[in-house]
Design a protein around this motif. Structure first.
Motif, PDB file in Angstrom:
ATOM      1  N   LEU A 180     -44.520  36.657 -20.458  1.00 38.54           N
ATOM      2  CA  LEU A 180     -43.526  37.005 -19.446  1.00 38.54           C
ATOM      3  C   LEU A 180     -43.961  38.205 -18.610  1.00 38.54           C
ATOM      4  CD1 LEU A 180     -40.238  36.527 -21.481  1.00 38.54           C
ATOM      5  CD2 LEU A 180     -41.057  35.126 -19.585  1.00 38.54           C
ATOM      6  N   GLU A 181     -44.599  39.177 -19.247  1.00 40.08           N
ATOM      7  CA  GLU A 181     -45.088  40.339 -18.505  1.00 40.08           C
ATOM      8  C   GLU A 181     -46.149  39.928 -17.488  1.00 40.08           C
ATOM      9  OE1 GLU A 181     -46.384  42.917 -21.635  1.00 40.08           O
ATOM     10  OE2 GLU A 181     -44.463  43.978 -21.714  1.00 40.08           O
ATOM     11  N   LYS A 182     -47.014  39.015 -17.886  1.00 44.22           N
ATOM     12  CA  LYS A 182     -48.043  38.534 -16.960  1.00 44.22           C
ATOM     13  C   LYS A 182     -47.419  37.826 -15.769  1.00 44.22           C
ATOM     14  CE  LYS A 182     -51.632  37.989 -20.451  1.00 44.22           C
ATOM     15  NZ  LYS A 182     -52.407  37.023 -21.242  1.00 44.22           N
ATOM     16  N   ILE A 183     -46.401  37.009 -16.035  1.00 38.18           N
ATOM     17  CA  ILE A 183     -45.755  36.262 -14.961  1.00 38.18           C
ATOM     18  C   ILE A 183     -45.041  37.215 -14.006  1.00 38.18           C
ATOM     19  CG2 ILE A 183     -43.868  34.658 -14.452  1.00 38.18           C
ATOM     20  CD1 ILE A 183     -44.628  33.205 -17.091  1.00 38.18           C
ATOM     21  N   VAL A 184     -44.290  38.134 -14.552  1.00 40.48           N
ATOM     22  CA  VAL A 184     -43.474  39.022 -13.728  1.00 40.48           C
ATOM     23  C   VAL A 184     -44.328  39.994 -12.934  1.00 40.48           C
ATOM     24  CG1 VAL A 184     -41.725  40.843 -13.831  1.00 40.48           C
ATOM     25  CG2 VAL A 184     -41.441  38.777 -15.174  1.00 40.48           C
ATOM     26  N   THR A 185     -45.447  40.423 -13.488  1.00 39.39           N
ATOM     27  CA  THR A 185     -46.292  41.380 -12.768  1.00 39.39           C
ATOM     28  C   THR A 185     -47.267  40.695 -11.818  1.00 39.39           C
ATOM     29  OG1 THR A 185     -47.867  41.428 -14.617  1.00 39.39           O
ATOM     30  CG2 THR A 185     -46.140  43.137 -14.578  1.00 39.39           C
ATOM     31  N   ASP A 186     -47.300  39.372 -11.816  1.00 34.94           N
ATOM     32  CA  ASP A 186     -48.171  38.646 -10.907  1.00 34.94           C
ATOM     33  C   ASP A 186     -47.656  38.782  -9.476  1.00 34.94           C
ATOM     34  OD1 ASP A 186     -50.086  36.959  -9.863  1.00 34.94           O
ATOM     35  OD2 ASP A 186     -49.119  35.111 -10.545  1.00 34.94           O
ATOM     36  N   GLU A 187     -48.558  38.999  -8.529  1.00 35.50           N
ATOM     37  CA  GLU A 187     -48.168  39.175  -7.127  1.00 35.50           C
ATOM     38  C   GLU A 187     -47.508  37.915  -6.572  1.00 35.50           C
ATOM     39  OE1 GLU A 187     -51.511  40.468  -4.847  1.00 35.50           O
ATOM     40  OE2 GLU A 187     -51.886  42.175  -6.146  1.00 35.50           O
ATOM     41  N   LYS A 188     -47.966  36.751  -6.985  1.00 37.18           N
ATOM     42  CA  LYS A 188     -47.394  35.495  -6.492  1.00 37.18           C
ATOM     43  C   LYS A 188     -45.945  35.346  -6.931  1.00 37.18           C
ATOM     44  CE  LYS A 188     -51.762  33.021  -6.332  1.00 37.18           C
ATOM     45  NZ  LYS A 188     -52.528  31.909  -6.883  1.00 37.18           N
ATOM     46  N   TYR A 189     -45.627  35.812  -8.128  1.00 34.67           N
ATOM     47  CA  TYR A 189     -44.247  35.726  -8.606  1.00 34.67           C
ATOM     48  C   TYR A 189     -43.319  36.506  -7.683  1.00 34.67           C
ATOM     49  CZ  TYR A 189     -40.100  36.459 -11.453  1.00 34.67           C
ATOM     50  OH  TYR A 189     -38.810  36.511 -11.899  1.00 34.67           O
ATOM     51  N   ASP A 190     -43.720  37.719  -7.333  1.00 37.40           N
ATOM     52  CA  ASP A 190     -42.898  38.549  -6.454  1.00 37.40           C
ATOM     53  C   ASP A 190     -42.750  37.906  -5.083  1.00 37.40           C
ATOM     54  OD1 ASP A 190     -41.381  40.910  -5.874  1.00 37.40           O
ATOM     55  OD2 ASP A 190     -43.084  41.600  -4.684  1.00 37.40           O
ATOM     56  N   LEU A 191     -43.839  37.352  -4.557  1.00 38.42           N
ATOM     57  CA  LEU A 191     -43.791  36.708  -3.253  1.00 38.42           C
ATOM     58  C   LEU A 191     -42.875  35.483  -3.282  1.00 38.42           C
ATOM     59  CD1 LEU A 191     -44.941  36.822  -0.391  1.00 38.42           C
ATOM     60  CD2 LEU A 191     -46.812  35.375  -1.173  1.00 38.42           C
ATOM     61  N   ASN A 192     -42.989  34.666  -4.307  1.00 36.89           N
ATOM     62  CA  ASN A 192     -42.113  33.496  -4.440  1.00 36.89           C
ATOM     63  C   ASN A 192     -40.653  33.907  -4.567  1.00 36.89           C
ATOM     64  OD1 ASN A 192     -44.099  31.529  -4.258  1.00 36.89           O
ATOM     65  ND2 ASN A 192     -44.500  31.567  -6.464  1.00 36.89           N
ATOM     66  N   ARG A 193     -40.402  34.977  -5.296  1.00 41.61           N
ATOM     67  CA  ARG A 193     -39.032  35.471  -5.445  1.00 41.61           C
ATOM     68  C   ARG A 193     -38.479  35.912  -4.093  1.00 41.61           C
ATOM     69  NH1 ARG A 193     -36.745  40.221  -5.886  1.00 41.61           N
ATOM     70  NH2 ARG A 193     -38.730  41.305  -6.067  1.00 41.61           N
ATOM     71  N   GLN A 194     -39.301  36.580  -3.303  1.00 44.63           N
ATOM     72  CA  GLN A 194     -38.855  37.016  -1.985  1.00 44.63           C
ATOM     73  C   GLN A 194     -38.569  35.818  -1.080  1.00 44.63           C
ATOM     74  OE1 GLN A 194     -41.768  39.773  -0.501  1.00 44.63           O
ATOM     75  NE2 GLN A 194     -41.313  41.309  -2.082  1.00 44.63           N
ATOM     76  N   PHE A 195     -39.424  34.800  -1.125  1.00 46.86           N
ATOM     77  CA  PHE A 195     -39.168  33.584  -0.343  1.00 46.86           C
ATOM     78  C   PHE A 195     -37.859  32.924  -0.773  1.00 46.86           C
ATOM     79  CE2 PHE A 195     -43.908  33.136   0.611  1.00 46.86           C
ATOM     80  CZ  PHE A 195     -43.742  33.498   1.949  1.00 46.86           C
ATOM     81  N   ASN A 196     -37.636  32.834  -2.072  1.00 44.11           N
ATOM     82  CA  ASN A 196     -36.400  32.237  -2.560  1.00 44.11           C
ATOM     83  C   ASN A 196     -35.179  33.048  -2.137  1.00 44.11           C
ATOM     84  OD1 ASN A 196     -37.571  30.024  -3.807  1.00 44.11           O
ATOM     85  ND2 ASN A 196     -37.846  31.113  -5.765  1.00 44.11           N
ATOM     86  N   ASP A 197     -35.299  34.364  -2.158  1.00 48.56           N
ATOM     87  CA  ASP A 197     -34.192  35.199  -1.704  1.00 48.56           C
ATOM     88  C   ASP A 197     -33.899  34.945  -0.218  1.00 48.56           C
ATOM     89  OD1 ASP A 197     -33.919  36.306  -4.205  1.00 48.56           O
ATOM     90  OD2 ASP A 197     -34.975  38.172  -3.712  1.00 48.56           O
ATOM     91  N   LEU A 198     -34.936  34.826   0.582  1.00 51.38           N
ATOM     92  CA  LEU A 198     -34.744  34.552   2.009  1.00 51.38           C
ATOM     93  C   LEU A 198     -34.105  33.181   2.207  1.00 51.38           C
ATOM     94  CD1 LEU A 198     -38.062  35.937   3.528  1.00 51.38           C
ATOM     95  CD2 LEU A 198     -35.765  36.869   3.842  1.00 51.38           C
TER      96      LEU A 198
END
Length: 77
Positions: free
Chosen positions: A53-71
């Motif tokens: 889970l730490e690897k997933i959450v700290t991955d840059e792609k995870y943050d970018l995907n989360r931002q896209f989903n928020d938008l």
């Protein structure tokens, strides 16, 4: 009065220590050993899951995907 209070506090503290430490001279049974082994295995599995889970959450792609989903959710709402 003070001696009585000290005696009561001493007895309560002794009881708490006994509850935490368990009875003296208690031998561990096979059932206890098996339980400890099972708990140790569960801890190892949980550590592996946390690392993943730490690897997933700290991955840059995870943050970018989360931002896209928020938008996307903002536009739909």
């Amino acid at each position: 009065m003070n001696i009585t209070a000290v005696a009561i506090v001493s007895i309560v503290c002794w009881a708490i220590v006994e509850l935490i430490n368990g009875p003296r001279g208690k031998k561990s049974t096979k059932k206890d050993e098996q339980r400890n082994t099972d708990l140790a295995q569960q801890v190892l599995k949980l550590q592996d899951r946390i690392e993943t889970l730490e690897k997933i959450v700290t991955d840059e792609k995870y943050d970018l995907n989360r931002q896209f989903n928020d938008l996307k959710n903002d536009r739909v709402a």
